[in-house]
Design a protein around this motif. Structure first.
Motif, PDB file in Angstrom:
ATOM      1  N   ALA A  78     -72.944  50.593 -15.977  1.00 22.51           N
ATOM      2  CA  ALA A  78     -74.242  49.949 -16.192  1.00 22.51           C
ATOM      3  C   ALA A  78     -74.116  48.443 -16.026  1.00 22.51           C
ATOM      4  O   ALA A  78     -74.977  47.793 -15.418  1.00 22.51           O
ATOM      5  N   ALA A 115     -76.125  46.317 -13.194  1.00 23.24           N
ATOM      6  CA  ALA A 115     -77.035  45.290 -13.716  1.00 23.24           C
ATOM      7  C   ALA A 115     -76.676  43.917 -13.161  1.00 23.24           C
ATOM      8  O   ALA A 115     -77.554  43.161 -12.719  1.00 23.24           O
ATOM      9  N   HIS A 149     -79.234  41.990 -10.601  1.00 17.29           N
ATOM     10  CA  HIS A 149     -80.114  41.297 -11.551  1.00 17.29           C
ATOM     11  C   HIS A 149     -81.010  40.249 -10.907  1.00 17.29           C
ATOM     12  O   HIS A 149     -82.025  39.859 -11.495  1.00 17.29           O
ATOM     13  N   VAL A 155     -80.053  48.833 -19.131  1.00 17.68           N
ATOM     14  CA  VAL A 155     -79.981  48.020 -17.907  1.00 17.68           C
ATOM     15  C   VAL A 155     -81.281  47.252 -17.707  1.00 17.68           C
ATOM     16  O   VAL A 155     -81.274  46.056 -17.412  1.00 17.68           O
ATOM     17  N   ILE A 160     -74.751  42.383 -20.946  1.00 12.11           N
ATOM     18  CA  ILE A 160     -75.285  42.136 -19.602  1.00 12.11           C
ATOM     19  C   ILE A 160     -75.816  40.709 -19.517  1.00 12.11           C
ATOM     20  O   ILE A 160     -75.526  39.959 -18.580  1.00 12.11           O
TER      21      ILE A 160
END
Length: 265
Positions: A90, A94, A98, A146, A170
């Motif tokens: 993930a 991500a 992004h 995510v 993240i």
């Protein structure tokens, strides 16, 4: 408990155990590779995210997303406790996707006409996971981690405090690119990553992307951190009347910001 219930429960446990787990960096069943001296996950899904990014975006942005992924991975590799908690697949997807909301092409498949670029990227990536992820592995909650990590990366003073560690990490990984080495992983890793994916063009490319967003969908930038790019670089851009302050203080005169004397690269 009835025998049939016990049998069903055991079958469920066995089926779950049979699914390759991709949440722990120490799991030997997950394929890994090494990039810039950093061990990273190497599933077909991650490779597809890499191919998508490399086929559609400018080199400066490709280098940026790789750095964020590698910084996060280096941090995980340097922290056994964190490695046991983070969903490394993930994190990879991500970080890699992004900023697809930065796409400046007409009729972009990644962007909308009315949403913040972080939300565009979050929506695109969630759909990417639903369409390309291994069925049964990408649960709604895993996809939502995510989604939230990407959607909140531009408001790190919120995202970093998420109670879901995968969301917070993240956001942290993405924000590690601004600027310099991070105390959570070795300087040697940082030097290797930047040598392979240098920061060349990041400032100029960011200016171009944010100016394009402010010019083409200003409503999505008022009262956000992109607002200064509109004020500085977009003729006629005026957030006054669109901000929370203006809505809460309708009788207070607030002059339009002065366009600064700066250069757009």
């Amino acid at each position: 408990m009835k025998f049939s219930s016990i049998t069903s429960a055991l079958a469920l446990v066995a089926s779950v155990a049979a699914i390759p787990q991709k949440r722990c960096a120490s799991n030997s069943t997950v394929p890994y590779t090494t990039i810039a001296g950093v061990k990273v996950i190497d599933t077909p899904l991650v490779r597809k995210a890499r191919e998508l990014m490399e086929a559609n975006f400018e080199p400066f942005l490709i280098r940026h997303v790789y750095r964020t992924w590698l910084y996060g991975s280096a941090t995980i590799n340097n922290n056994a406790t964190l490695a046991a908690q983070i969903d490394v697949e993930a994190l990879a997807v991500a970080c890699l996707l992004h900023d697809v909301g930065w796409d400046t092409r007409d009729n972009s498949p990644f962007t909308s006409n009315d949403k913040r670029f972080e939300v565009d990227a979050a929506i695109y990536t969630a759909n990417f996971l639903r369409e390309n992820g291994v069925k049964g592995e990408w649960t709604p909650s895993r996809i939502q981690n995510v989604w939230h990590g990407i959607a909140l990366h531009g408001t790190s003073n919120i995202g970093l405090y998420s109670e879901e560690i995968n969301v917070a990490f993240i956001v942290e990984s993405i924000n590690m690119d601004y600027p310099g080495p991070h105390p959570k992983f070795p300087v040697e890793d940082y030097d290797n990553i930047v040598a392979k994916y240098p920061l060349d063009g990041l400032g100029e490319g960011t200016n171009r992307a944010f100016t394009h967003i402010a010019a083409t969908k200003p409503e999505a930038t008022y009262d956000t951190f992109l607002e200064p790019w509109g004020v500085a670089f977009v003729e006629g851009y005026n957030p006054v009347g669109h901000r929370l302050f203006d809505r809460g203080n309708p009788n207070v005169t607030s002059p339009p910001p002065t366009k600064r004397n700066v250069h757009l690269y």
